[in-house]
Each structure stands twice: as C-alpha cells, then as structure tokens.
Write an enzyme that holds these catalytic residues in place. Structure first.
Site, PDB file in Angstrom:
ATOM      1  N   ARG A 120      55.551  49.118  17.848  1.00 37.07           N
ATOM      2  CA  ARG A 120      54.924  49.872  16.369  1.00 37.07           C
ATOM      3  C   ARG A 120      53.439  48.503  15.986  1.00 37.07           C
ATOM      4  O   ARG A 120      54.172  47.168  16.201  1.00 37.07           O
ATOM      5  CB  ARG A 120      55.222  50.409  14.988  1.00 37.07           C
ATOM      6  CG  ARG A 120      56.073  51.261  15.146  1.00 37.07           C
ATOM      7  CD  ARG A 120      55.286  52.393  16.040  1.00 37.07           C
ATOM      8  NE  ARG A 120      54.467  53.189  14.286  1.00 37.07           N
ATOM      9  CZ  ARG A 120      53.289  53.875  14.539  1.00 37.07           C
ATOM     10  NH1 ARG A 120      53.510  54.766  16.193  1.00 37.07           N
ATOM     11  NH2 ARG A 120      52.414  54.336  13.620  1.00 37.07           N
TER      12      ARG A 120
ATOM     13  N   HIS B 220      56.668  38.951  24.469  1.00 39.46           N
ATOM     14  CA  HIS B 220      55.769  40.153  24.917  1.00 39.46           C
ATOM     15  C   HIS B 220      55.409  39.384  26.532  1.00 39.46           C
ATOM     16  O   HIS B 220      55.648  38.473  26.799  1.00 39.46           O
ATOM     17  CB  HIS B 220      54.484  39.424  24.325  1.00 39.46           C
ATOM     18  CG  HIS B 220      53.228  39.253  24.745  1.00 39.46           C
ATOM     19  ND1 HIS B 220      52.812  41.056  24.213  1.00 39.46           N
ATOM     20  CD2 HIS B 220      52.233  40.140  25.747  1.00 39.46           C
ATOM     21  CE1 HIS B 220      51.636  41.427  24.868  1.00 39.46           C
ATOM     22  NE2 HIS B 220      51.521  40.512  26.210  1.00 39.46           N
TER      23      HIS B 220
HETATM   24  C1  GRF Z   1      59.484  44.665  27.112  1.00 35.07           C
HETATM   25  O1  GRF Z   1      58.906  44.137  28.456  1.00 35.07           O
HETATM   26  C2  GRF Z   1      58.576  44.162  25.838  1.00 35.07           C
HETATM   27  O2  GRF Z   1      58.405  42.780  26.284  1.00 35.07           O
HETATM   28  C3  GRF Z   1      57.955  44.766  25.259  1.00 35.07           C
HETATM   29  O3  GRF Z   1      58.407  46.197  25.580  1.00 35.07           O
HETATM   30  C4  GRF Z   1      59.966  46.110  27.043  1.00 35.07           C
HETATM   31  C5  GRF Z   1      60.483  46.737  26.065  1.00 35.07           C
HETATM   32  O4  GRF Z   1      61.709  46.770  27.121  1.00 35.07           O
HETATM   33  N1  GRF Z   1      56.907  44.414  24.802  1.00 35.07           N
HETATM   34  P1  GRF Z   1      63.114  46.516  26.188  1.00 35.07           P
HETATM   35  O5  GRF Z   1      63.009  48.271  25.281  1.00 35.07           O
HETATM   36  O6  GRF Z   1      63.355  45.850  25.494  1.00 35.07           O
HETATM   37  O7  GRF Z   1      64.488  47.323  27.396  1.00 35.07           O
END
Ligand code: GRF
Length: 215
Positions: free
Chosen positions: A87, A105
């Site tokens: 979000r 990120h």
């Molecule tokens: C990860 O690649 C994170 O960097 C991005 O969304 C993904 C989430 O994966 N913002 P998880 O829920 O931590 O497995």
C-alpha cells in the site's frame, strides 16, 4: 532492547528472513493489510503477535493510514520495516515514522521504482539488477539508500527467475540493514544516511575516512 514491527501484504518471505536473523531487537508484531496474507501464519507459529488492519474496511487512504499508525504505535517500536507491504502510505504517516522506517525494494534504485521491476529490467535489457533497502520518505521508492545488492541478468531469464535470484539477496541485505539500525549504528541525519563503523572490527580493516575535506 529495541523492538521492531514488520508490515506485510502477502507471502512474507522477507519478514521471515528478518525473524530468522536473530536480530538484536524484539519483533513486537507483524501487521498485514490483508487478512489472508500467508506470512501471518508464520509469525503466529513463532509466537509473534500478528495483527490485521484491512485496508478494505476503510473509506479512504487517510483513514486507513490513521488506523495503521495507531496499530503500530500500540507496540511502541523503535523501527518499522516494510516487507512486501503493497500500500502507498500518505505523507502524514511517513512523516510520523520518519527516520525509523525502512523499505525493501526489488530493484537497484533509483532505477525501476514502483511495480513490475523485474519485467521492466528485462525489457530494458539491463545487465545488472538487484535490490535496495532505503529509509522511507514521502516520495515513493526514493528515500536515502542504506544498502544494495546486485545480481547479473542472465541469458534466458524471465521475470520469475530473475525475481528469485533478487529475492535471495533481499533476504541477506534487509536483515543486515535492520541489524545496523537496532545496534544504533544506522541513522538518518539531515536527510543523509549515517552508518557507524563496527566497533568490534579492527581499526585497520575499517573503511578509511574520506581523503577529501567536507564542504
Ligand atoms: C519482495 O520482492 C519485495 O522486495 C517487494 O515485494 C516482494 C515481497 O515478497 N516489495 P515477500 O512478501 O517478502 O515474500
């Protein structure tokens, strides 16, 4: 001992890497904006309080942000970790946690902010891709960078394969950044990242002071 709260929206593999890293701080809670986030079960299994602030239950973003901030404040954490939290947070929320909120990120920022980073990287033909941990500021995916890890883009990569290799690196650098913060070595000062040397590291192995005078 310092404490932290992790915000998730789904799978929660980054949250898991944080909980498994034996950080020098207590995980006070995992909070999801989606009741069905798989990561909530893992947190509960580890005995970590798991809470839901369902964004669909609120009329608008502001009301959701207020409820989420209250849920976090109830745990009085020193650090808030966005870990796959999907979000966009409003400026008042971000300012409330300024200097004590990090995000992971899946790109080498400032390249590829926003969504679909792996597909964009492949489409543009970059040879090096990766991930970034940064302090959260009001501009999306643009806060001061704490740590990055790079991976080579390989022939035959598709978004899923590339994402998998980037995710392995996410699981290394996010606990590292959280550890620095919880050790009191990492901070945001005047909008810039400060990271103190590890006092346990011999002086000869430390990064030398910059050879040029400060402006
Ligand atoms: C990860 O690649 C994170 O960097 C991005 O969304 C993904 C989430 O994966 N913002 P998880 O829920 O931590 O497995």
């Amino acid at each position: 001992m310092k404490s932290y709260v992790v915000l998730i929206s789904g799978r929660g593999s980054n949250m898991r890497s944080l909980l498994e890293a034996d950080l020098p701080g207590r995980c006070a809670a995992v909070i999801s904006n989606r009741p069905d986030a798989a990561g909530l079960d893992y947190a509960r299994e580890r005995g970590v309080p798991a809470a839901v602030v369902d964004h669909k239950a609120f009329a608008g973003r502001e009301a959701f942000d207020v409820a989420l901030a209250a849920a976090i404040d109830a745990y009085r954490p020193d650090l808030v970790l966005l870990a796959g939290f999907m979000r966009v947070l409003g400026d008042p929320f971000v300012e409330r946690f300024a200097g004590r909120m990090l995000n992971i990120h899946p790109s080498l920022l400032p390249a590829f902010p926003g969504l679909n980073t792996h597909a964009s990287a492949l489409q543009l033909g970059v040879r090096i891709h990766g991930c970034t941990v940064h302090f959260v500021t009001p501009s999306l995916d643009a806060g001061p960078i704490v740590i990055q890890a790079a991976v080579a883009v390989l022939p035959g990569d598709d978004p899923a394969r590339l994402a998998g290799r980037v995710l392995e690196q996410e699981h290394l650098i996010y606990p590292q950044a959280a550890r620095w913060f919880l050790e009191g070595r990492l901070r945001l000062a005047g909008g810039r990242v400060e990271l103190d040397d590890d006092p346990a590291r011999p002086a000869a192995l430390r990064v030398p002071d910059t050879p040029w005078p400060s402006p």
